[in-house]
Design a protein around this motif. Structure first.
Motif, PDB file in Angstrom:
ATOM      1  N   GLU A 222       0.801  -1.236   0.000  1.00  0.00           N
ATOM      2  CA  GLU A 222       0.000   0.000   0.000  1.00  0.00           C
ATOM      3  C   GLU A 222       0.830   1.281   0.000  1.00  0.00           C
ATOM      4  O   GLU A 222       0.347   2.342   0.339  1.00  0.00           O
ATOM      5  CB  GLU A 222      -0.918   0.020   1.228  1.00  0.00           C
ATOM      6  CG  GLU A 222      -0.162  -0.046   2.542  1.00  0.00           C
ATOM      7  CD  GLU A 222      -0.763   0.823   3.648  1.00  0.00           C
ATOM      8  OE1 GLU A 222      -0.994   2.019   3.412  1.00  0.00           O
ATOM      9  OE2 GLU A 222      -0.988   0.284   4.738  1.00  0.00           O
ATOM     10  N   THR A 243      -2.812   6.566  -8.653  1.00  0.00           N
ATOM     11  CA  THR A 243      -3.531   6.883  -7.419  1.00  0.00           C
ATOM     12  C   THR A 243      -4.290   5.654  -6.897  1.00  0.00           C
ATOM     13  O   THR A 243      -4.756   4.826  -7.689  1.00  0.00           O
ATOM     14  CB  THR A 243      -4.535   8.027  -7.686  1.00  0.00           C
ATOM     15  OG1 THR A 243      -5.204   7.771  -8.931  1.00  0.00           O
ATOM     16  CG2 THR A 243      -3.827   9.352  -7.781  1.00  0.00           C
ATOM     17  N   ASP A 245      -6.637   4.448  -2.983  1.00  0.00           N
ATOM     18  CA  ASP A 245      -6.998   4.795  -1.611  1.00  0.00           C
ATOM     19  C   ASP A 245      -6.215   3.845  -0.727  1.00  0.00           C
ATOM     20  O   ASP A 245      -6.499   2.646  -0.706  1.00  0.00           O
ATOM     21  CB  ASP A 245      -8.502   4.590  -1.370  1.00  0.00           C
ATOM     22  CG  ASP A 245      -9.270   5.860  -1.620  1.00  0.00           C
ATOM     23  OD1 ASP A 245      -8.650   6.947  -1.553  1.00  0.00           O
ATOM     24  OD2 ASP A 245     -10.473   5.765  -1.908  1.00  0.00           O
ATOM     25  N   ARG A 246      -5.249   4.352  -0.023  1.00  0.00           N
ATOM     26  CA  ARG A 246      -4.404   3.463   0.784  1.00  0.00           C
ATOM     27  C   ARG A 246      -5.222   2.704   1.814  1.00  0.00           C
ATOM     28  O   ARG A 246      -4.878   1.575   2.175  1.00  0.00           O
ATOM     29  CB  ARG A 246      -3.299   4.277   1.475  1.00  0.00           C
ATOM     30  CG  ARG A 246      -2.246   4.741   0.478  1.00  0.00           C
ATOM     31  CD  ARG A 246      -1.125   5.433   1.184  1.00  0.00           C
ATOM     32  NE  ARG A 246      -0.578   4.608   2.241  1.00  0.00           N
ATOM     33  CZ  ARG A 246      -0.024   5.090   3.354  1.00  0.00           C
ATOM     34  NH1 ARG A 246       0.064   6.386   3.547  1.00  0.00           N
ATOM     35  NH2 ARG A 246       0.449   4.266   4.262  1.00  0.00           N
ATOM     36  N   SER A 247      -6.295   3.311   2.274  1.00  0.00           N
ATOM     37  CA  SER A 247      -7.093   2.657   3.314  1.00  0.00           C
ATOM     38  C   SER A 247      -7.775   1.385   2.788  1.00  0.00           C
ATOM     39  O   SER A 247      -8.211   0.545   3.564  1.00  0.00           O
ATOM     40  CB  SER A 247      -8.144   3.632   3.850  1.00  0.00           C
ATOM     41  OG  SER A 247      -8.947   4.057   2.772  1.00  0.00           O
ATOM     42  N   ARG A 248      -7.837   1.221   1.476  1.00  0.00           N
ATOM     43  CA  ARG A 248      -8.448   0.012   0.915  1.00  0.00           C
ATOM     44  C   ARG A 248      -7.471  -1.156   0.806  1.00  0.00           C
ATOM     45  O   ARG A 248      -7.835  -2.249   0.383  1.00  0.00           O
ATOM     46  CB  ARG A 248      -8.989   0.312  -0.488  1.00  0.00           C
ATOM     47  CG  ARG A 248     -10.370   0.912  -0.461  1.00  0.00           C
ATOM     48  CD  ARG A 248     -10.970   0.957  -1.830  1.00  0.00           C
ATOM     49  NE  ARG A 248     -11.067  -0.341  -2.505  1.00  0.00           N
ATOM     50  CZ  ARG A 248     -11.624  -0.518  -3.687  1.00  0.00           C
ATOM     51  NH1 ARG A 248     -12.148   0.508  -4.323  1.00  0.00           N
ATOM     52  NH2 ARG A 248     -11.673  -1.716  -4.246  1.00  0.00           N
ATOM     53  N   TYR A 258      -6.991  -4.377  -7.770  1.00  0.00           N
ATOM     54  CA  TYR A 258      -7.019  -2.966  -7.367  1.00  0.00           C
ATOM     55  C   TYR A 258      -5.623  -2.349  -7.516  1.00  0.00           C
ATOM     56  O   TYR A 258      -5.450  -1.258  -8.052  1.00  0.00           O
ATOM     57  CB  TYR A 258      -7.516  -2.858  -5.919  1.00  0.00           C
ATOM     58  CG  TYR A 258      -7.734  -1.442  -5.444  1.00  0.00           C
ATOM     59  CD1 TYR A 258      -8.799  -0.693  -5.918  1.00  0.00           C
ATOM     60  CD2 TYR A 258      -6.874  -0.856  -4.514  1.00  0.00           C
ATOM     61  CE1 TYR A 258      -9.004   0.617  -5.493  1.00  0.00           C
ATOM     62  CE2 TYR A 258      -7.067   0.440  -4.074  1.00  0.00           C
ATOM     63  CZ  TYR A 258      -8.139   1.180  -4.565  1.00  0.00           C
ATOM     64  OH  TYR A 258      -8.341   2.466  -4.130  1.00  0.00           O
ATOM     65  N   ASP A 263      -6.636   3.466  -8.982  1.00  0.00           N
ATOM     66  CA  ASP A 263      -7.998   3.933  -8.740  1.00  0.00           C
ATOM     67  C   ASP A 263      -8.086   5.407  -9.128  1.00  0.00           C
ATOM     68  O   ASP A 263      -7.471   6.262  -8.484  1.00  0.00           O
ATOM     69  CB  ASP A 263      -8.276   3.754  -7.236  1.00  0.00           C
ATOM     70  CG  ASP A 263      -9.668   4.174  -6.828  1.00  0.00           C
ATOM     71  OD1 ASP A 263     -10.374   4.788  -7.641  1.00  0.00           O
ATOM     72  OD2 ASP A 263     -10.041   3.901  -5.674  1.00  0.00           O
ATOM     73  N   GLU A 265     -10.243   7.474  -8.632  1.00  0.00           N
ATOM     74  CA  GLU A 265     -10.801   8.311  -7.554  1.00  0.00           C
ATOM     75  C   GLU A 265      -9.910   8.303  -6.317  1.00  0.00           C
ATOM     76  O   GLU A 265     -10.249   8.899  -5.302  1.00  0.00           O
ATOM     77  CB  GLU A 265     -12.190   7.782  -7.126  1.00  0.00           C
ATOM     78  CG  GLU A 265     -13.197   7.615  -8.261  1.00  0.00           C
ATOM     79  CD  GLU A 265     -13.527   8.944  -8.923  1.00  0.00           C
ATOM     80  OE1 GLU A 265     -13.499   9.969  -8.219  1.00  0.00           O
ATOM     81  OE2 GLU A 265     -13.770   8.946 -10.141  1.00  0.00           O
ATOM     82  N   GLY A 266      -8.792   7.567  -6.388  1.00  0.00           N
ATOM     83  CA  GLY A 266      -7.946   7.392  -5.197  1.00  0.00           C
ATOM     84  C   GLY A 266      -7.433   8.717  -4.652  1.00  0.00           C
ATOM     85  O   GLY A 266      -7.069   9.618  -5.409  1.00  0.00           O
ATOM     86  N   SER A 267      -7.363   8.793  -3.331  1.00  0.00           N
ATOM     87  CA  SER A 267      -6.953  10.061  -2.720  1.00  0.00           C
ATOM     88  C   SER A 267      -5.442  10.133  -2.487  1.00  0.00           C
ATOM     89  O   SER A 267      -4.932  11.158  -2.053  1.00  0.00           O
ATOM     90  CB  SER A 267      -7.677  10.227  -1.384  1.00  0.00           C
ATOM     91  OG  SER A 267      -7.478   9.063  -0.620  1.00  0.00           O
ATOM     92  N   ASP A 268      -4.718   9.014  -2.752  1.00  0.00           N
ATOM     93  CA  ASP A 268      -3.275   8.999  -2.464  1.00  0.00           C
ATOM     94  C   ASP A 268      -2.482   8.720  -3.740  1.00  0.00           C
ATOM     95  O   ASP A 268      -2.828   7.832  -4.508  1.00  0.00           O
ATOM     96  CB  ASP A 268      -2.966   7.895  -1.445  1.00  0.00           C
ATOM     97  CG  ASP A 268      -3.834   8.017  -0.210  1.00  0.00           C
ATOM     98  OD1 ASP A 268      -3.682   9.014   0.506  1.00  0.00           O
ATOM     99  OD2 ASP A 268      -4.671   7.122   0.020  1.00  0.00           O
TER     100      ASP A 268
END
Ligand code: FUL
Length: 475
Positions: A222, A243, A245-248, A258, A263, A265-268
């Motif tokens: 991640e 990008t 989402d690291r939380s996923r 993934y 992603d 839409e990923g925030s990271d």
């Protein structure tokens, strides 16, 4: 004669071009998230060499059991200078060594365990492979990265969370402080099914890296800086966002698809790294051969050519040298890549675009042909579809198209096509989704004078840093 100060000042503005010629057009706003400086440097290096070396090299295993005799580690003529020289000459920019694999045997003299080279007869117990590589890498101008396996099948404290995390942090601190600057630290999520369940204190490991080696990127499933690409074949997804989402993502238990595609839409910002071995195994084994040149080229196109960094493993043998067959294959690979990419048939062309940001020369289409990743073609903020056309000046024959986004401003394109002009009109020769730092499309060999890139979908108005055309002969 003395020139009045005011005149000097005015003259210097004219020479420097400021403030009178300042571009009125506001620069494009970055599309967040964007890479950090260390992530950008890492991505632009494109190729790193992985070196799996340890007790497994001598036992023939892939995963050591942890009860190997330290004396079994006995390279007869360790030559890290050869690893570094071959790596540099064949285009690698970073060397990443397994300082400790799952067997727990440290190939540097760790003070935290007896399971190390200091208890080997090799080098009279004074050997240190990490040091030899650090020196060799420095001498060749290469970066150094280290792999320290969290899963440790030797260490008795393994399973006791507090004790083991302390032990691991001790070893990590040695590696982070005693070998000069590191460019990458590799945290492997692998763990055998029989391993005692325990949580690694990744937050503490990573903050130690940040504190002691602020220039190093941190790899794990991640990130936080670089993510695993979800397979060990060296293949990124045809769609590959930098990008996620690291939380996923859970280290050691990640959803491969993934990671493979990222992603939108990923925030990271956590770009992918494609790790793959030149041979079947990660460690050197007597009966294995290097992959063929064609397979390695395919890996290159599906890793570097899909917005990934290629981390190619080339395992040192029992002498402590790279195997001659692997070395030969690496030079073949380099020669093949040079033959394809040394000539850019678009470089002498003229580019024009359907729209240029504010009509400004600073953002015009010609920037995609200037070989500079810091300059780019940009459109106005409202543009979501755009076309860029290159006139090559004469007909040229090519079968590889290279497209690069200026990722320092984020990753934007999600659908594009390449068309070439033929006698009966424009023909689509490839289409794709993401571009990122580098997208390489292999197409049927065509001869054309004019080519265009049509951008159909974006996450924000498009920016293109480079467009190149190349010929892979004999394909
Ligand atoms: C995996 C490990 O289990 C392999 O042995 C190898 O080190 C590879 C790079 O990562 O997870």
């Amino acid at each position: 004669m003395r020139t009045p100060a005011l005149l000097c000042l005015a003259a210097s503005f004219l020479v420097a071009g400021a403030p009178f010629r300042q571009d009125e057009v506001p620069p494009p706003r970055p599309l967040l998230p964007i890479p950090t400086g260390r992530q950008l440097d890492w991505q632009r290096k494109e190729m790193a060499m992985f070196l799996h070396f340890g007790v497994n090299t001598f036992s023939g295993r892939e995963w050591g059991t942890g009860d190997e005799d330290p004396n079994s580690f006995n390279p007869s003529r360790l030559d890290a200078a050869q690893w570094a020289r071959v790596a540099r000459e064949t285009g690698f920019r970073t060397l990443i060594l397994t300082a400790k694999h799952h067997d727990g045997f440290a190939i540097w003299p760790s003070r935290y365990t007896e399971h190390t080279v200091k208890n080997a007869s090799w080098g009279n117990g004074r050997g240190d492979v990490v040091r030899e590589l650090a020196e060799a890498a420095r001498a060749e101008g290469l970066d150094l990265g280290l792999y320290l396996s969290p899963w440790d099948r030797h260490e008795p404290s393994y399973g006791d969370e507090r004790a083991y995390n302390e032990f691991y942090i001790g070893q990590l601190r040695e590696l982070l402080t005693e070998y000069g600057p590191l460019a990458e630290v590799w945290f492997d999520g692998a763990k055998g099914p029989e391993a005692v369940d325990m949580d690694y204190d990744f937050a503490a490991y990573w903050s130690l890296v940040r504190q002691l080696q602020p220039g190093a990127v941190i790899f794990s499933d991640e990130g936080p800086d670089v993510r695993w690409i979800g397979n060990e074949h060296g293949f990124a997804g045809a769609t590959n966002w930098s990008t996620i989402d690291r939380s996923r993502v859970e280290v050691g238990n990640a959803e491969a698809d993934y990671l493979n595609s990222g992603d939108p839409e990923g925030s990271d910002w956590v770009p992918g790294e494609c790790d793959v071995s030149i041979r079947r195994g990660w460690f050197w084994h007597e009966d294995e051969e290097p992959k063929s040149l064609d397979v390695l080229l395919d890996i290159y196109f599906k890793s570097v050519g899909r917005n990934c960094v290629l981390l190619l493993n080339v395992p040192p043998d029992r002498e402590g040298r790279l195997d001659p067959a692997d070395v030969e294959r690496l030079y073949e690979l380099r020669a093949a890549l040079d033959a394809i990419f040394a000539t850019d048939l678009a470089a002498i062309g003229r580019a024009a675009a359907s729209s240029v940001r504010g009509g400004s020369a600073g953002y015009e289409a010609s920037h995609v042909l200037d070989g500079d990743l810091e300059t780019y073609w940009a459109t106005d903020d409202s543009v979501t579809r755009a076309t860029l056309e290159v006139d090559l000046g004469a007909r040229a024959t090519f079968n590889v198209v290279r497209i690069q986004e200026p990722i320092q401003l984020g990753q934007r394109v999600s659908a594009y096509r390449i068309e070439v002009e033929q006698d009966d009109g424009w023909e689509t020769v490839s289409s794709g989704t993401t571009i990122g730092h580098k997208k390489l499309d292999r197409i049927e060999t065509v001869t054309a004078r004019r080519i265009r890139l049509i951008i159909d979908e974006v996450r924000a108005h498009p920016l293109i840093a480079e467009l190149g055309l190349h010929l892979h002969r004999g394909r």
